[in-house]
Design an enzyme around this catalytic site. Sequence first.
Site, PDB file in Angstrom:
ATOM      1  N   GLY A  14      42.487  38.400  57.628  1.00 44.47           N
ATOM      2  CA  GLY A  14      41.125  38.118  58.084  1.00 44.47           C
ATOM      3  C   GLY A  14      40.728  36.674  57.861  1.00 44.47           C
ATOM      4  CB  ILE A  16      37.144  35.314  53.729  1.00 44.53           C
ATOM      5  CG1 ILE A  16      35.817  34.789  54.306  1.00 44.53           C
ATOM      6  CG2 ILE A  16      37.210  35.068  52.239  1.00 44.53           C
ATOM      7  CD1 ILE A  16      34.553  35.456  53.759  1.00 44.53           C
ATOM      8  CG  ASP A  96      25.684  45.399  60.640  1.00 43.88           C
ATOM      9  OD1 ASP A  96      26.321  45.823  59.661  1.00 43.88           O
ATOM     10  OD2 ASP A  96      25.509  44.192  60.876  1.00 43.88           O
ATOM     11  CD  GLN A 149      19.974  41.042  56.524  1.00 45.32           C
ATOM     12  OE1 GLN A 149      19.639  40.291  55.601  1.00 45.32           O
ATOM     13  NE2 GLN A 149      19.408  40.985  57.716  1.00 45.32           N
ATOM     14  CG  PHE A 150      16.128  45.094  59.193  1.00 47.26           C
ATOM     15  CD1 PHE A 150      14.885  45.648  58.938  1.00 47.26           C
ATOM     16  CD2 PHE A 150      16.726  45.300  60.426  1.00 47.26           C
ATOM     17  CE1 PHE A 150      14.251  46.410  59.905  1.00 47.26           C
ATOM     18  CE2 PHE A 150      16.088  46.072  61.397  1.00 47.26           C
ATOM     19  CZ  PHE A 150      14.853  46.624  61.126  1.00 47.26           C
ATOM     20  CD  GLN A 152      24.815  43.729  56.937  1.00 48.50           C
ATOM     21  OE1 GLN A 152      24.502  43.080  55.951  1.00 48.50           O
ATOM     22  NE2 GLN A 152      25.859  43.439  57.687  1.00 48.50           N
ATOM     23  CE1 TYR A 155      29.975  44.079  54.517  1.00 45.69           C
ATOM     24  CE2 TYR A 155      27.940  42.957  53.923  1.00 45.69           C
ATOM     25  CZ  TYR A 155      29.317  42.938  54.117  1.00 45.69           C
ATOM     26  OH  TYR A 155      30.010  41.759  53.917  1.00 45.69           O
TER      27      TYR A 155
HETATM   28  N1  LIG Z   1      32.146  36.502  56.975  1.00 47.71           N
HETATM   29  C1  LIG Z   1      31.049  36.598  56.265  1.00 47.71           C
HETATM   30  O1  LIG Z   1      29.990  36.033  56.610  1.00 47.71           O
HETATM   31  C2  LIG Z   1      31.024  37.364  54.978  1.00 47.71           C
HETATM   32  C3  LIG Z   1      29.889  37.256  54.170  1.00 47.71           C
HETATM   33  C4  LIG Z   1      29.858  37.946  52.965  1.00 47.71           C
HETATM   34  C5  LIG Z   1      30.937  38.738  52.588  1.00 47.71           C
HETATM   35  N2  LIG Z   1      32.015  38.828  53.409  1.00 47.71           N
HETATM   36  C6  LIG Z   1      33.108  39.690  52.954  1.00 47.71           C
HETATM   37  O2  LIG Z   1      34.316  38.947  52.894  1.00 47.71           O
HETATM   38  C7  LIG Z   1      35.431  39.802  53.164  1.00 47.71           C
HETATM   39  C8  LIG Z   1      36.291  39.207  54.268  1.00 47.71           C
HETATM   40  O3  LIG Z   1      35.473  39.073  55.423  1.00 47.71           O
HETATM   41  P1  LIG Z   1      35.940  38.289  56.744  1.00 47.71           P
HETATM   42  O4  LIG Z   1      34.741  37.629  57.293  1.00 47.71           O
HETATM   43  O5  LIG Z   1      37.165  37.486  56.466  1.00 47.71           O
HETATM   44  O6  LIG Z   1      36.264  39.538  57.677  1.00 47.71           O
HETATM   45  P2  LIG Z   1      37.503  39.845  58.638  1.00 47.71           P
HETATM   46  O7  LIG Z   1      37.058  40.965  59.505  1.00 47.71           O
HETATM   47  O8  LIG Z   1      38.001  38.586  59.261  1.00 47.71           O
HETATM   48  O9  LIG Z   1      38.611  40.368  57.602  1.00 47.71           O
HETATM   49  C9  LIG Z   1      38.560  41.630  56.989  1.00 47.71           C
HETATM   50  C10 LIG Z   1      39.983  42.126  56.774  1.00 47.71           C
HETATM   51  O10 LIG Z   1      39.939  43.419  56.157  1.00 47.71           O
HETATM   52  C11 LIG Z   1      40.926  44.228  56.746  1.00 47.71           C
HETATM   53  N3  LIG Z   1      40.610  45.654  56.656  1.00 47.71           N
HETATM   54  C12 LIG Z   1      39.533  46.289  57.172  1.00 47.71           C
HETATM   55  N4  LIG Z   1      39.652  47.605  56.968  1.00 47.71           N
HETATM   56  C13 LIG Z   1      40.815  47.816  56.297  1.00 47.71           C
HETATM   57  C14 LIG Z   1      41.485  48.957  55.815  1.00 47.71           C
HETATM   58  N5  LIG Z   1      41.002  50.192  55.960  1.00 47.71           N
HETATM   59  N6  LIG Z   1      42.692  48.794  55.198  1.00 47.71           N
HETATM   60  C15 LIG Z   1      43.205  47.567  55.048  1.00 47.71           C
HETATM   61  N7  LIG Z   1      42.608  46.435  55.480  1.00 47.71           N
HETATM   62  C16 LIG Z   1      41.430  46.564  56.108  1.00 47.71           C
HETATM   63  C17 LIG Z   1      40.927  43.788  58.215  1.00 47.71           C
HETATM   64  O11 LIG Z   1      42.121  44.183  58.853  1.00 47.71           O
HETATM   65  C18 LIG Z   1      40.783  42.273  58.084  1.00 47.71           C
HETATM   66  O12 LIG Z   1      42.051  41.658  57.943  1.00 47.71           O
HETATM   67  C19 LIG Z   1      34.831  41.181  53.500  1.00 47.71           C
HETATM   68  O13 LIG Z   1      34.851  42.003  52.354  1.00 47.71           O
HETATM   69  C20 LIG Z   1      33.411  40.843  53.902  1.00 47.71           C
HETATM   70  O14 LIG Z   1      32.546  41.928  53.697  1.00 47.71           O
HETATM   71  C21 LIG Z   1      32.098  38.161  54.584  1.00 47.71           C
END
Ligand SMILES: NC(=O)c1ccc[n+]([C@@H]2O[C@H](COP(=O)([O-])OP(=O)(O)OC[C@H]3O[C@@H](n4cnc5c(N)ncnc54)[C@H](O)[C@@H]3O)[C@@H](O)[C@H]2O)c1
Length: 248
Positions: A14, A16, A96, A149-150, A152, A155
């Site tokens: 993903g 991050i 959401d 968050q509204f 969510q 989440y």
């Molecule tokens: N992007 C943002 O603004 C943001 C803000 C706050 C928190 N986060 C958190 O950061 C983390 C990464 O977010 P991101 O933006 O990189 O999202 P993303 O969707 O790019 O990555 C999420 C990853 O999780 C994996 N995943 C989902 N369900 C799965 C499962 N059942 N088994 C195995 N893997 C699974 C997906 O395949 C993906 O590779 C998440 O926990 C997200 O909630 C993101």
Amino acid sequence: MSEQKVALVTGALGGIGSEICRQLVTAGYKIIATVVPREEDREKQWLKDEGFTESDVRFVLTNLNEHEAATAAIQEAIDAEGRVDVLVNNAGITRDATFKKMSYTQWSEVIETNLKTLFTVTQPVFNKMLEQKSGRIVNISSVNGLKGQFGQANYSATKAGIIGFSKALAQEGARSNICVNVVAPGYTATPMVTAMREEVIKSIEAQIPLQRLAAPTEIAAAVMYLVSDHAAYVTGETLSINGGLYMH
Ligand SMILES: NC(=O)c1ccc[n+]([C@@H]2O[C@H](COP(=O)([O-])OP(=O)(O)OC[C@H]3O[C@@H](n4cnc5c(N)ncnc54)[C@H](O)[C@@H]3O)[C@@H](O)[C@H]2O)c1
């Protein structure tokens, strides 16, 4: 046992997760990357895009929601590497909807993936860290787990739950030199956010005191701090990287 430190990262492909892997590989870690089977065909391309070699990363192809199969696959990877120094619980999803309209499926899918999988992934890793008498665990929460968050409710519940889980585990791990902390990102420029309409992104940016989204590098840098020697006395803490959106 290998001399090279090993880090297990969930949701590694993903936005991050990829950046966390990039910074860990640069710091000399071998990565155990969990990848959902539907992402399988992306693995080789991902290695190429990131400039990683096959020896930098061991893939674990598993849907973390399938508890028994996922635990077995993670255990096998830990046994094969012989050690695990860092765990980053990063996988997460959103579904959401306002609570009034939220379906039970939307509720459960988020609880399953964001919260229940913490058990599946963390228990085999934590047990190995207890045996090693050292380890660092970083769980990825969200600003919306702190402030709500509204749209969510599902989440936000899971992201707040991650913080409680981390504080409890920090107490259980401390005597074995295992530190457990949380990184709570604000809105970060990954596909989860950049897929939104431009005007929605602009209105989000307007509410952030620093007036912009976070870069994934800024979230990964917080993870790197928490796994570094500099953070050896930090445990049970939540580090917010949110541009001032929520101050707690
Ligand atoms: N992007 C943002 O603004 C943001 C803000 C706050 C928190 N986060 C958190 O950061 C983390 C990464 O977010 P991101 O933006 O990189 O999202 P993303 O969707 O790019 O990555 C999420 C990853 O999780 C994996 N995943 C989902 N369900 C799965 C499962 N059942 N088994 C195995 N893997 C699974 C997906 O395949 C993906 O590779 C998440 O926990 C997200 O909630 C993101």
